[in-house]
Enzyme design. Structure first.
Site, PDB file in Angstrom:
ATOM      1  N   ASP A 135       0.874  -1.172   0.000  1.00 17.84           N
ATOM      2  CA  ASP A 135       0.000   0.000   0.000  1.00 17.84           C
ATOM      3  C   ASP A 135       0.905   1.213   0.000  1.00 17.84           C
ATOM      4  O   ASP A 135       2.030   1.149   0.505  1.00 17.84           O
ATOM      5  CB  ASP A 135      -0.884   0.054   1.259  1.00 17.84           C
ATOM      6  CG  ASP A 135      -0.107   0.583   2.453  1.00 17.84           C
ATOM      7  OD1 ASP A 135       0.711  -0.169   3.004  1.00 17.84           O
ATOM      8  OD2 ASP A 135      -0.290   1.768   2.818  1.00 17.84           O
TER       9      ASP A 135
ATOM     10  N   CYS B   7      -5.789   8.729 -20.109  1.00 14.27           N
ATOM     11  CA  CYS B   7      -4.968   8.667 -21.326  1.00 14.27           C
ATOM     12  C   CYS B   7      -5.804   8.218 -22.525  1.00 14.27           C
ATOM     13  O   CYS B   7      -5.631   8.730 -23.632  1.00 14.27           O
ATOM     14  CB  CYS B   7      -3.783   7.731 -21.117  1.00 14.27           C
ATOM     15  SG  CYS B   7      -2.588   8.384 -19.928  1.00 14.27           S
TER      16      CYS B   7
ATOM     17  N   CYS C  92      -5.345   3.820 -19.193  1.00 19.55           N
ATOM     18  CA  CYS C  92      -6.189   4.380 -18.118  1.00 19.55           C
ATOM     19  C   CYS C  92      -7.234   5.315 -18.734  1.00 19.55           C
ATOM     20  O   CYS C  92      -7.079   5.780 -19.863  1.00 19.55           O
ATOM     21  CB  CYS C  92      -5.332   5.122 -17.089  1.00 19.55           C
ATOM     22  SG  CYS C  92      -5.004   6.843 -17.522  1.00 19.55           S
TER      23      CYS C  92
ATOM     24  N   HIS D  60      -4.979   7.918 -13.413  1.00 17.31           N
ATOM     25  CA  HIS D  60      -3.803   7.485 -14.182  1.00 17.31           C
ATOM     26  C   HIS D  60      -2.764   6.807 -13.267  1.00 17.31           C
ATOM     27  O   HIS D  60      -2.267   5.723 -13.574  1.00 17.31           O
ATOM     28  CB  HIS D  60      -3.143   8.660 -14.913  1.00 17.31           C
ATOM     29  CG  HIS D  60      -1.788   8.305 -15.452  1.00 17.31           C
ATOM     30  ND1 HIS D  60      -1.599   7.661 -16.660  1.00 17.31           N
ATOM     31  CD2 HIS D  60      -0.552   8.433 -14.901  1.00 17.31           C
ATOM     32  CE1 HIS D  60      -0.305   7.422 -16.841  1.00 17.31           C
ATOM     33  NE2 HIS D  60       0.354   7.885 -15.787  1.00 17.31           N
TER      34      HIS D  60
HETATM   35 ZN   LIG Z   1      -2.850   6.933 -18.143  1.00 22.71          ZN
END
Ligand SMILES: [Zn+2]
Length: 390
Positions: A293, A346, A343, A373
């Site tokens: 994490d 993008c 993502c 992203h």
């Molecule tokens: Zn991205």
């Protein structure tokens, strides 16, 4: 909770599966951090779209506000925040020490007082005094209905002297024993209560969260060995490596991780707390870490910083770079953050110039998209590690 180590893949990385009542977690896994009950600016369905399988909640913050009693009334954190998947909560120990250690009130009083019984601390919100014991921290996490819970431990600062780290290790071992005892007593009570209603043993077994150990010992290998050997005797369902990512170098961190790989049971999940960059994570998976994490992907996104993969023919050039989109060079950059990234930010074709503008204007959409992203970059990295020639 059940853990199955499926096999090592071709590059020697452990690949496994953690099964909880709320879902399956494929390991190695990255757990986005939902500090106060939300992964900042990201909705639960977006987390699922990114491929998130488990999130982390911070006991310290949730205890202070809105309080575990309120969350319990809603049926636990996963019902309250509508994530409804597996949740791991930390013990609050790290926040108590990182937000208060070394700091003093105007009267010269320390913000954190440790005794054998527990730790007294002042809230970073209003300065009010609070008290955590190993037992109370287990109770808070039971109220939050977490799937994986962490014991209260002592986290000395990275530059702490060896005798101070030794004291922290001894106390953390003692507190872990108390946490385990307390959880067992609570679950037995809970089981008898539930049984009278349902007579369903399966349910009551699943009802108990998995308590992990946290191996401390700083950068001292003999203290790590001592701490791990005492904690392994307790035969817990998982083992975390704590006290790293607090200012030591990457090579110091990896040395300890490599050592812990040898010390910890092979058939239990290992969780490296608070680490790190994509490069740290990639390297740590080679030393048998199953869970990670870190606040970096979400925190950096809020400041306009994104991780971009460097794809090169030459193996030694591959990796990830951190790009600060606030820099003036991106003011008129028509490229997406990363043309090969899948993502949502993008894929939609937003330009770096647009993000430069949004972050500068403190527009919340910029933060959300950059967070998507960065989280995608982490989750995709772990997905690829898992699937690499399994
Ligand atoms: Zn991205």
């Amino acid at each position: 909770m059940r853990f199955n180590l499926i096999q090592k893949n071709r590059i020697g990385i452990r690949v496994g599966k953690i099964t909880t009542i709320r879902g399956v977690v494929n390991t190695p896994v990255f757990m986005p951090v939902g500090t106060v009950g939300a992964v900042k600016s990201i909705a639960p369905w977006e987390l699922r779209q990114l491929g998130t399988e488990i999130i982390l909640g911070n006991t310290y913050h949730l205890y202070l506000r809105p309080g575990e009693k309120l969350i319990k009334e809603f049926g636990g954190l996963s019902k309250f925040n509508r994530w409804e998947g597996p949740i791991l909560t930390d013990s609050g120990g790290f926040q108590v020490f990182s937000l208060g250690a070394g700091k003093k009130t105007k009267a010269g009083e320390s913000l954190v007082k440790i005794s054998e019984a527990g730790v007294e601390f002042k809230s970073h919100l209003d300065g009010k005094k609070h008290y955590f014991t190993p037992e109370s921290v287990v109770d808070i996490q039971l109220a939050l209905r977490s799937d994986i819970i962490m014991p209260l431990d002592v986290c000395p600062p990275s530059k702490a002297a060896k005798n101070e780290v030794k004291k922290a290790v001894d106390l953390s071992i003692d507190w872990l024993r108390r946490s385990k005892r307390h959880l067992e007593s609570r679950v037995v009570n809970n089981e008898s209560g539930e049984k009278s209603k349902s007579h369903n043993l399966q349910f009551t077994i699943y009802n108990s969260p998995a308590l992990f150990a946290i191996v401390q010992g700083g950068v001292y290998s003999d203290l790590r060995e001592y701490c791990a050997s005492e904690m392994v005797k307790l035969d817990l369902p998982g083992y975390a490596i704590g006290g790293l990512a607090v200012g030591e170098s990457q090579s110091e961190m990896l040395e300890i991780v490599e050592l812990c790989d040898k010390l910890l049971p092979k058939d239990k999940p290992r969780y490296l707390m608070g680490v790190g960059t994509p490069d740290d994570i990639l390297k740590a998976t080679k030393f048998g870490v199953d869970m990670f994490d870190c606040v970096l992907p979400t925190r950096l996104a809020r400041h306009g910083v994104v991780f971009v993969e460097v794809r090169s023919e030459k193996k030694e050039d591959r990796g990830f770079e951190e790009i600060n989109l606030l820099k003036s060079q991106f003011r008129d950059d028509k490229n997406p953050i990363d043309k090969d990234c899948q993502c949502p930010a993008c894929k939609e074709g937003f330009s770096r110039a647009y993000f430069h503008h949004l972050i500068k204007e403190k527009e919340i959409l910029g933060v959300r998209l950059l967070t998507l992203h960065n989280l995608w970059t982490y989750l995709e990295l772990l997905r690829r590690i898992r699937e690499f020639d399994k």
